[in-house]
Design an enzyme around this catalytic site. Structure first.
Site, mmCIF file in Angstrom:
data_model
loop_
_atom_site.group_PDB
_atom_site.id
_atom_site.type_symbol
_atom_site.label_atom_id
_atom_site.label_comp_id
_atom_site.label_asym_id
_atom_site.label_seq_id
_atom_site.Cartn_x
_atom_site.Cartn_y
_atom_site.Cartn_z
ATOM 1 N N GLU A 195 74.566 18.361 15.665
ATOM 2 C CA GLU A 195 74.526 18.852 17.092
ATOM 3 C C GLU A 195 75.842 19.472 17.670
ATOM 4 O O GLU A 195 76.479 19.565 18.648
ATOM 5 C CB GLU A 195 73.950 18.068 18.196
ATOM 6 C CG GLU A 195 72.613 18.455 18.574
ATOM 7 C CD GLU A 195 71.971 19.713 18.416
ATOM 8 O OE1 GLU A 195 71.144 19.704 17.383
ATOM 9 O OE2 GLU A 195 72.552 20.654 18.666
HETATM 10 C C1 LIG Z 1 71.825 13.364 9.283
HETATM 11 C C2 LIG Z 1 72.074 14.964 9.529
HETATM 12 C C3 LIG Z 1 70.945 15.505 10.333
HETATM 13 C C4 LIG Z 1 71.353 16.929 10.643
HETATM 14 N N1 LIG Z 1 70.320 17.639 11.158
HETATM 15 C C5 LIG Z 1 70.438 18.980 11.308
HETATM 16 C C6 LIG Z 1 69.417 19.759 11.792
HETATM 17 O O1 LIG Z 1 68.014 19.258 12.230
HETATM 18 N N2 LIG Z 1 69.275 21.144 11.939
HETATM 19 C C7 LIG Z 1 70.563 21.723 11.575
HETATM 20 O O2 LIG Z 1 70.647 22.778 11.580
HETATM 21 N N3 LIG Z 1 71.615 21.099 10.914
HETATM 22 C C8 LIG Z 1 71.536 19.688 10.935
HETATM 23 N N4 LIG Z 1 72.688 18.995 10.464
HETATM 24 C C9 LIG Z 1 73.766 19.731 9.978
HETATM 25 C C10 LIG Z 1 74.891 19.267 11.176
HETATM 26 O O3 LIG Z 1 74.669 20.052 12.403
HETATM 27 C C11 LIG Z 1 76.266 19.844 10.650
HETATM 28 O O4 LIG Z 1 76.572 18.851 9.458
HETATM 29 C C12 LIG Z 1 77.414 19.945 11.659
HETATM 30 O O5 LIG Z 1 77.046 20.930 12.236
HETATM 31 C C13 LIG Z 1 78.730 20.087 10.897
HETATM 32 O O6 LIG Z 1 78.604 21.160 9.944
HETATM 33 P P1 LIG Z 1 79.263 20.948 8.498
HETATM 34 O O7 LIG Z 1 78.818 19.605 7.703
HETATM 35 O O8 LIG Z 1 79.229 22.141 7.644
HETATM 36 O O9 LIG Z 1 80.762 20.472 8.550
HETATM 37 P P2 LIG Z 1 81.923 21.526 8.532
HETATM 38 O O10 LIG Z 1 81.458 22.682 9.623
HETATM 39 O O11 LIG Z 1 82.527 21.873 7.208
HETATM 40 O O12 LIG Z 1 83.080 20.780 9.366
HETATM 41 C C14 LIG Z 1 83.926 19.756 8.703
HETATM 42 C C15 LIG Z 1 85.109 19.262 9.719
HETATM 43 O O13 LIG Z 1 85.771 20.304 10.056
HETATM 44 C C16 LIG Z 1 86.108 20.435 11.519
HETATM 45 N N5 LIG Z 1 85.824 22.001 11.734
HETATM 46 C C17 LIG Z 1 84.680 22.895 11.194
HETATM 47 N N6 LIG Z 1 85.385 24.101 11.663
HETATM 48 C C18 LIG Z 1 86.098 24.115 12.838
HETATM 49 C C19 LIG Z 1 87.004 24.628 13.736
HETATM 50 N N7 LIG Z 1 86.612 26.147 13.751
HETATM 51 N N8 LIG Z 1 87.794 24.296 14.608
HETATM 52 C C20 LIG Z 1 88.008 23.051 14.437
HETATM 53 N N9 LIG Z 1 87.547 22.247 13.538
HETATM 54 C C21 LIG Z 1 86.692 22.658 12.807
HETATM 55 C C22 LIG Z 1 84.337 19.798 12.104
HETATM 56 O O14 LIG Z 1 84.698 19.524 13.333
HETATM 57 C C23 LIG Z 1 84.512 18.816 11.008
HETATM 58 O O15 LIG Z 1 85.305 17.473 11.331
HETATM 59 C C24 LIG Z 1 72.361 17.385 10.173
HETATM 60 C C25 LIG Z 1 73.353 16.768 9.478
HETATM 61 C C26 LIG Z 1 73.243 15.436 9.047
HETATM 62 C C27 LIG Z 1 74.060 14.913 8.304
#
Ligand SMILES: Cc1cc2nc3c(=O)[nH]c(=O)nc-3n(C[C@H](O)[C@H](O)[C@H](O)COP(=O)(O)OP(=O)(O)OC[C@H]3O[C@@H](n4cnc5c(N)ncnc54)[C@H](O)[C@@H]3O)c2cc1C
Length: 613
Positions: A459
Site C-alpha cells: 500500500e
Molecule cells: C504480500 C504482498 C502483498 C501485496 N499486495 C498487493 C496488491 O494487492 N496489489 C498490488 O498492486 N500490489 C501489491 N503488493 C505490492 C506492493 O505494493 C509493492 O511491493 C510495494 O509498493 C513496493 O514496490 P516494490 O516491491 O517494487 O519495491 P520498490 O518500489 O522497488 O522499492 C524498494 C525500496 O526503494 C524505495 N523506493 C522506491 N522508489 C523510491 C523513491 N522514488 N523515493 C524513495 N524511495 C523509493 C522503497 O521505499 C523501498 O524501500 C504486495 C506486495 C506484497 C509483498
C-alpha cells in the site's frame, strides 16, 4: 494465546480521543445513537474474538495451497467468511443505496482493527474489497454500479487491487499492462501483475479485479493510466455468472508472513485478452486509484494497530506468568551472581521460590509500556483520520468538507506509516518480552512479528508515505492545513498544563517541546520544497516520525483528560494519565532529536555517497 477484542478501549479511543463523540453529538451521523455504536462494537468484538481469532494459527500453518490455477483457503476460513459477510460486516460503511448500512467510516475503522487483530491474513481481503467499492461508488458508471456494487458490498464477491508489475512497484507510472478499445465499448486487457493479494481463492464465486492499465495512445507516466473492472467471471444480462474471463493466477508467493493471504501473479490475455470495463474516464485512473488507496492506506494503518494490540495482549499475559529473577535483585549482574553462595544462586534465574513475574522488572515494564503507548497512539491517529473522512463526506457545508478532506489527506500517510512501524516495533518487542520462547513458533509471538513485516511495504512503502507527507500534504492550502492541525494539538497541550494535575508529571512541558519541534521542522521543510528538494526528501522519514510522536502524544493526553472528566471512571483515568505521561516523557522527547536529524542530518545523507561506495 487467543485474542480478546478490547471493546471498551476501542470505544473510548473512538469517542474521546478521535473526536467521534463530538461528531455524534453534533448530528454528523443523523440520528445514529451511542447505543447503536456500542452494540456494533460489542458484536464485532464477539465475532473477532470467538470466530476469527482461532483461525489465525490455522491460517499461518496451513497457508493457501495452489494447484492447477486454484487456491484453497485454510480449513474453517470459508465458513468464517460466509458467516462474517452474511452478518453484514462487509457493507458496514457502504452506501445504503447499494445495500450497505452507511454507518460511519470511523466505526468501520474500529471493526477493521478487530478483524485484523483476530487474523490479519483474513482481514486483508475485505480491506481490498471495501477499497474497490469506494472507487466504484465515486467513479463508476451507473451500469457498472448496478452490476457489481450490491454483491461487492454484501461480500458475495470479493475485490482485488492490481497496480504492481515487475518493473512498476513504487513507480506505478511505469506499468505496461495494455488496454485496447473494443467496438462494444469494453476494453481488451493484456499483461501481467505481480503480488496481487487474494488474486485467486475459493471464498467467493466471483472475484472482481480493479486493474490499472495503459491505452495505446496514453501519455507516459501516471497521466496515462486508466482503471478497469475485470471480473473473473463475466456476467449475463440478469447478473448471473457467464463465461470465465481471460485472467488467471499463474502462481502464488511463498512469504515471510500472512501465509493465509494468497499473493498471486496474475496473467491477463492467455487467450487473446481479458474483457475489462472502464471506471471513470480514460487516463484518469490515478484519481480513481487514489480513492481506493486512501481508504486502503488507512486500513493498512489499522492493521498495524491490530497486530500491535494482539502482540501487546500476548506479551502482557506472558510477562505476568513467566517468573525469572527477583525484582529486588535487579542490581545483580552475572558476575555478582557467580559470587553468591550456592543457596542464594538457586533463587535466581530459575523461576524458583521468590522469583518475580518478569513484569516486575523495570526493563520489561518499559517494553510493555512502550508497546501499549505506541499502540494506543497509533489507534488514536487512525481513528482521528477516519473521523476526518466522515466529516469530508458528511460535513454541513462545502468549506467544512474541504477542510476535513485536507485533514484526512494530511493524516493518512502518518496514520499508515506510523501505525505500521508501530505494528512491527511492538511485535518485535513482544518477541523480546518472551525471551527465547518468542523465537520459537509455539507461543505465536513469532507469527505476529512475521505477519507485521509486510505492513511497511505494501500500500505504498513507508518511505513513499513520508515523501507524500512532505511533498504533497504539507503544501496543502499553502501550509494552512498542517498549521491548523498543529494549532489544534497545541490547544490539547495547553489544556494539560492548565489542568495542573501532578499525576501528569512533565507531560505538558515535554509535549510542548515536541510540538515546538514539529512546528519549526514543518516550516523548515516547507521552505525547502522548491529550492532544495533532495534535502527535504532526505528528512521525510524522520519528519513523519516526529509528526506522529507530537500528534500521538497529544491524542493520548486528550484521552487522559477526557478520562478524568468522565464520572466514575477513576481507575481508568489514572491508567490513561500514566500512559500519556509515559509517552510524553519517554517517547515524545525523541522529537527534538528527530528535528535535528531532519534539519541538520539531511545534508550528511546527501553528501555521504562515498560511505556507500
Ligand atoms: C504480500 C504482498 C502483498 C501485496 N499486495 C498487493 C496488491 O494487492 N496489489 C498490488 O498492486 N500490489 C501489491 N503488493 C505490492 C506492493 O505494493 C509493492 O511491493 C510495494 O509498493 C513496493 O514496490 P516494490 O516491491 O517494487 O519495491 P520498490 O518500489 O522497488 O522499492 C524498494 C525500496 O526503494 C524505495 N523506493 C522506491 N522508489 C523510491 C523513491 N522514488 N523515493 C524513495 N524511495 C523509493 C522503497 O521505499 C523501498 O524501500 C504486495 C506486495 C506484497 C509483498
Amino acid at each position: 494465546m487467543t485474542y480478546r477484542a478490547p471493546v471498551a478501549d476501542i470505544a473510548f479511543a473512538l469517542k474521546h480521543g478521535a473526536g467521534f463523540g463530538p461528531a455524534l453529538a453534533e448530528g454528523l451521523y443523523g440520528d445514529l445513537g451511542e447505543d447503536t455504536v456500542d452494540a456494533v462494537l460489542e458484536e464485532a468484538g464477539k465475532f473477532a474474538t470467538d470466530i476469527l481469532g482461532p483461525l489465525n494459527t490455522v491460517g499461518d500453518r496451513h497457508g493457501t495451497p495452489f494447484k492447477d490455477g486454484a487456491v484453497t483457503t485454510p480449513p474453517g476460513w470459508k465458513e468464517a467468511y460466509h458467516a462474517w459477510s452474511q452478518a453484514g460486516w462487509n457493507g458496514l460503511a457502504a452506501p445504503a443505496q447499494w445495500g450497505g448500512q452507511q454507518l460511519p467510516h470511523a466505526l468501520n475503522a474500529a471493526c477493521i482493527e478487530m478483524w485484523n487483530s483476530a487474523a490479519m491474513a483474513f482481514g486483508l481481503g475485505p480491506v481490498l474489497t471495501m477499497a474497490g467499492v469506494d472507487a466504484l461508488v465515486a467513479h463508476g458508471s451507473d451500469a457498472l454500479k448496478q452490476a457489481y456494487l450490491p454483491k461487492l458490498i454484501s461480500g458475495e464477491w470479493m475485490g482485488t487491487m492490481q497496480l504492481t508489475e515487475p518493473q512498476a512497484g513504487s513507480d506505478v507510472g511505469a506499468l505496461r499492462t495494455k488496454a485496447e478499445r473494443m467496438p462494444d465499448g469494453s476494453y481488451r486487457i493484456t499483461g501481467q501483475k505481480i503480488f496481487i493479494t487474494y488474486g485467486e481463492h475459493d471464498l467467493t464465486d466471483n472475484i472482481i479485479h480493479f486493474v490499472l492499465a495503459r491505452l495505446p495512445d496514453a501519455p507516459p507516466g501516471t497521466r496515462g493510466i486508466s482503471l478497469f473492472v475485470v471480473p473473473k467471471f463475466l456476467l449475463n444480462a440478469d447478473g448471473s455468472l457467464a463465461a470465465r474471463n481471460d485472467v488467471r493466477a499463474h502462481s502464488i508467493e511463498h512469504k515471510l508472513g500472512i501465509h493465509a493471504s494468497p499473493t498471486c501473479t496474475m496473467v491477463f490475455g492467455d487467450q487473446g485478452g481479458a474483457t475489462g470495463f472502464l471506471v471513470g474516464e480514460e487516463n484518469r485512473g490515478m484519481a480513481c486509484m487514489f480513492t481506493m488507496m486512501n481508504q486502503a492506506r488507512l486500513s493498512v494503518g489499522l492493521q498495524g494497530v491490530a497486530i500491535a494490540e494482539r502482540a501487546t495482549q500476548q506479551a502482557l499475559a506472558y510477562a505476568r506468568e513467566r517468573k525469572q529473577g527477583r525484582a529486588a535483585d535487579l542490581g545483580f549482574t552475572r558476575d555478582r551472581q557467580d559470587n553468591l553462595p550456592k543457596s542464594a544462586k538457586a533463587d535466581l534465574g530459575g523461576g524458583g521460590d521468590g522469583a518475580s513475574p518478569i513484569i516486575a522488572h523495570p526493563d520489561v515494564k518499559r517494553m510493555l509500556l512502550t508497546m501499549r503507548a505506541l499502540t494506543r497512539a497509533a489507534r488514536a491517529l487512525c481513528y482521528t483520520t477516519a473521523v476526518a473522512l466522515d466529516r469530508a463526506e458528511r460535513g454541513a457545508d462545502a468549506a467544512m468538507r474541504t477542510a476535513a478532506d485536507e485533514r484526512a489527506s494530511l493524516l493518512t500517510p502518518v496514520a499508515k506509516a506510523f501505525s505500521t512501524d508501530t505494528g512491527i516495533e511492538v511485535a518485535s518487542l513482544a518477541v523480546q518480552v518472551h525471551g527465547g520462547m518468542g523465537f520459537v513458533e509455539e507461543t505465536g509471538a513469532a507469527q505476529h512479528y512475521r505477519d507485521a513485516r509486510i505492513l511497511a511495504i505494501y500500500e505504498g512503502t513507508n518511505g513513499i508515505q513520508a515523501i507524500d507527507l512532505v511533498t504533497r500534504k504539507l503544501p496543502l492550502s499553502g501550509g494552512a492545513t498542517v498549521n491548523a492541525y498543529i494549532g489544534e494539538i497545541r490547544r490539547t497541550v495547553a489544556a494539560i498544563t492548565a489542568a495542573n494535575d501532578p499525576a501528569f508529571g512533565a507531560t505538558g512541558a515535554r509535549l510542548e517541546e515536541a510540538v515546538d519541534s514539529l512546528e519549526r521542522t514543518t516550516h523548515w521543510l516547507n521552505g525547502r520544497q522548491q529550492n532544495d528538494p533532495d534535502t527535504a526528501l532526505a528528512g521525510a522519514t524522520p519528519y513523519l516520525r516526529l509528526f506522529a510522536l507530537a500528534a500521538g502524544g497529544a491524542l493520548l493526553a486528550e484521552e487522559a483528560l477526557a478520562a478524568s472528566r468522565v464520572a466514575g471512571n477513576g481507575a481508568d483515568a489514572a491508567a490513561r494519565i500514566a500512559l500519556a505521561r509515559f509517552f510524553a516523557e519517554n517517547l515524545a522527547v525523541k522529537a527534538s532529536g528527530l528535528e535535528r536529524t531532519v534539519v541538520e542530518g539531511a545534508d550528511s545523507v546527501n553528501s555521504a555517497d562515498a560511505a556507500l561506495a
